[in-house]
Design a protein around this motif. Sequence first.
Motif, mmCIF file in Angstrom:
data_model
loop_
_atom_site.group_PDB
_atom_site.id
_atom_site.type_symbol
_atom_site.label_atom_id
_atom_site.label_comp_id
_atom_site.label_asym_id
_atom_site.label_seq_id
_atom_site.Cartn_x
_atom_site.Cartn_y
_atom_site.Cartn_z
ATOM 1 N N SER A 7 41.881 37.104 37.462
ATOM 2 C CA SER A 7 40.610 37.828 37.473
ATOM 3 C C SER A 7 39.556 36.965 38.150
ATOM 4 O O SER A 7 39.379 35.806 37.776
ATOM 5 N N THR A 9 35.471 37.232 40.128
ATOM 6 C CA THR A 9 34.313 38.003 40.551
ATOM 7 C C THR A 9 34.123 37.673 42.024
ATOM 8 O O THR A 9 33.788 36.542 42.372
ATOM 9 N N ALA A 13 31.642 41.678 42.439
ATOM 10 C CA ALA A 13 32.489 42.709 41.827
ATOM 11 C C ALA A 13 33.674 42.061 41.115
ATOM 12 O O ALA A 13 34.326 41.183 41.683
ATOM 13 N N GLU A 14 33.932 42.514 39.907
ATOM 14 C CA GLU A 14 35.081 41.981 39.183
ATOM 15 C C GLU A 14 36.357 42.557 39.773
ATOM 16 O O GLU A 14 36.467 43.759 39.985
ATOM 17 N N ARG A 15 37.300 41.660 40.037
ATOM 18 C CA ARG A 15 38.571 42.058 40.649
ATOM 19 C C ARG A 15 39.722 41.415 39.887
ATOM 20 O O ARG A 15 39.617 40.274 39.443
ATOM 21 N N GLU A 71 38.921 33.664 36.456
ATOM 22 C CA GLU A 71 37.564 33.882 35.919
ATOM 23 C C GLU A 71 36.463 33.239 36.758
ATOM 24 O O GLU A 71 35.319 33.186 36.332
ATOM 25 N N ARG A 73 33.857 32.740 40.175
ATOM 26 C CA ARG A 73 33.036 33.572 41.051
ATOM 27 C C ARG A 73 33.265 33.088 42.482
ATOM 28 O O ARG A 73 33.141 31.898 42.760
#
Length: 164
Positions: A7, A9, A13-15, A71, A73
Amino acid sequence: MKHAVVSLTVNGAERQMLVAPGTTLLEALRENQGLTGTRRGCDQGACGACTVLLDGRTVMSCMVPVETIDEARVDTIEGLTPPQGLHPIQEAFLEGFATQCGFCTSGMIMATAGLLAKNPDPTREDAVRAISGNICRCTGYEAIIDAVLDAAKRVGAARSAQAA
């Protein structure tokens, strides 16, 4: 080989993505997310074409195993570009003729974004240091360094205008 779900960001946008062991951030961005502005150059962390911001730090995405940054960015050139046009850094590079073939440009711009996030008023030496991991084979570096310094002025002016 066991795949992993990672996961991130990406550009706000969270992906989530399923990746094979050893998949680099560069591969994940280009192949899983379709973000091809981050360029594949040397695949050895030596050219800077794949520079992105990882939790605000400039990194060579070809050297980062994506499963190690769950997690995190990530900001790429696509995320820097606003919907209404060019970012002030991009304008400075374009108007200052700091590109030629354009292959290194996204990495140079992201290195500049990383610099200006930490240091909004860089010296010429700061600009040189910020792009020192990025290789351009077409231009001299003078136009690029000048564009970095011009970008600092433009970003500062944009921040002042927003604050007013």
